[in-house]
Write a protein that holds these residues in place. Structure first.
Motif, PDB file in Angstrom:
ATOM      1  N   PRO A   1       6.215   3.046   8.834  1.00  0.00           N
ATOM      2  CA  PRO A   1       6.505   2.055   7.805  1.00  0.00           C
ATOM      3  C   PRO A   1       7.929   2.206   7.267  1.00  0.00           C
ATOM      4  CG  PRO A   1       5.002   3.724   6.968  1.00  0.00           C
ATOM      5  CD  PRO A   1       5.193   3.989   8.431  1.00  0.00           C
ATOM      6  N   GLN A   2       8.531   1.102   6.926  1.00  0.00           N
ATOM      7  CA  GLN A   2       9.879   1.090   6.382  1.00  0.00           C
ATOM      8  C   GLN A   2       9.872   1.278   4.870  1.00  0.00           C
ATOM      9  OE1 GLN A   2      12.528   1.005   8.378  1.00  0.00           O
ATOM     10  NE2 GLN A   2      11.180   0.877  10.151  1.00  0.00           N
ATOM     11  N   ASP A   3       8.787   0.872   4.236  1.00  0.00           N
ATOM     12  CA  ASP A   3       8.682   0.954   2.787  1.00  0.00           C
ATOM     13  C   ASP A   3       8.509   2.407   2.353  1.00  0.00           C
ATOM     14  OD1 ASP A   3       8.477   0.238   0.171  1.00  0.00           O
ATOM     15  OD2 ASP A   3       6.383  -0.437   0.283  1.00  0.00           O
ATOM     16  N   GLU A   4       9.214   2.817   1.286  1.00  0.00           N
ATOM     17  CA  GLU A   4       9.148   4.201   0.824  1.00  0.00           C
ATOM     18  C   GLU A   4       7.756   4.573   0.316  1.00  0.00           C
ATOM     19  OE1 GLU A   4      12.224   5.009  -1.972  1.00  0.00           O
ATOM     20  OE2 GLU A   4      13.788   4.263  -0.652  1.00  0.00           O
ATOM     21  N   VAL A   5       7.084   3.627  -0.316  1.00  0.00           N
ATOM     22  CA  VAL A   5       5.743   3.899  -0.843  1.00  0.00           C
ATOM     23  C   VAL A   5       4.782   4.199   0.299  1.00  0.00           C
ATOM     24  CG1 VAL A   5       3.807   2.918  -2.118  1.00  0.00           C
ATOM     25  CG2 VAL A   5       6.159   2.437  -2.849  1.00  0.00           C
ATOM     26  N   LEU A   6       4.909   3.444   1.378  1.00  0.00           N
ATOM     27  CA  LEU A   6       4.021   3.652   2.522  1.00  0.00           C
ATOM     28  C   LEU A   6       4.401   4.890   3.320  1.00  0.00           C
ATOM     29  CD1 LEU A   6       3.617  -0.018   3.767  1.00  0.00           C
ATOM     30  CD2 LEU A   6       2.010   1.336   2.434  1.00  0.00           C
TER      31      LEU A   6
END
Length: 159
Positions: A58-63
């Protein structure tokens, strides 16, 4: 009209033949160089883009925080040794009493399924017996023990 249909069919056949010849030429060209699979050839024919393989990271930091790390191989030799040692230990098997491992009767599932229905019938039977006793008492029999004794043999005959 029939002639138009036949003419159209012939034209379609010529187009199909040309496409097949073009495919044959492409296949010969690719066989000289790197070989392509049938799926790649079909994609080229249809003009579809090649599939892109993704890492699925995933690219999103949360993910990214929730990504499970790749599994690492464990110490296989230790696991095998433990299992072999456990197989050598016959003490557990000797302690087991085979008489307690009796198989279930063939109709155990039928009895299980019918148990709640039998419980309901048992309640109804008890109510019916109580009602018969009350009726006999109303008819003039004053002794309760006699009334109960009269109902019990009748019930045994019906079973």
């Amino acid at each position: 009209m029939a002639e138009d249909g036949v003419g159209q069919l012939e034209a379609d056949a010529l187009k199909r033949r040309e496409r097949l010849l073009a495919l044959k030429r492409k296949r010969e060209e690719t066989s000289e160089g790197a070989e392509k699979s049938e799926d790649e050839i079909k994609q080229e024919e249809e003009g579809l883009p090649k599939p892109k393989f993704r890492s699925y990271r995933p690219q999103d930091e949360v993910l990214q925080d929730k990504v499970i790390p790749d599994a690492q191989p464990g110490d296989v030799e230790e696991e095998v040794k433990e299992q072999l040692e456990a197989a050598k230990n016959r003490g557990i098997i000797e302690e087991l009493d085979l008489t307690t491992l009796a198989p279930r009767k063939p109709d155990w599932d039928l009895k299980r399924d019918v148990a709640h229905k039998l419980a309901k019938l048992e309640r109804r039977t008890q109510r019916a017996i109580a009602e018969l006793i009350r009726d006999r008492l109303r008819e003039g029999q004053s002794d309760l023990a006699e009334a109960v004794a009269m109902v019990q043999p009748q019930q045994l005959d019906e079973d």
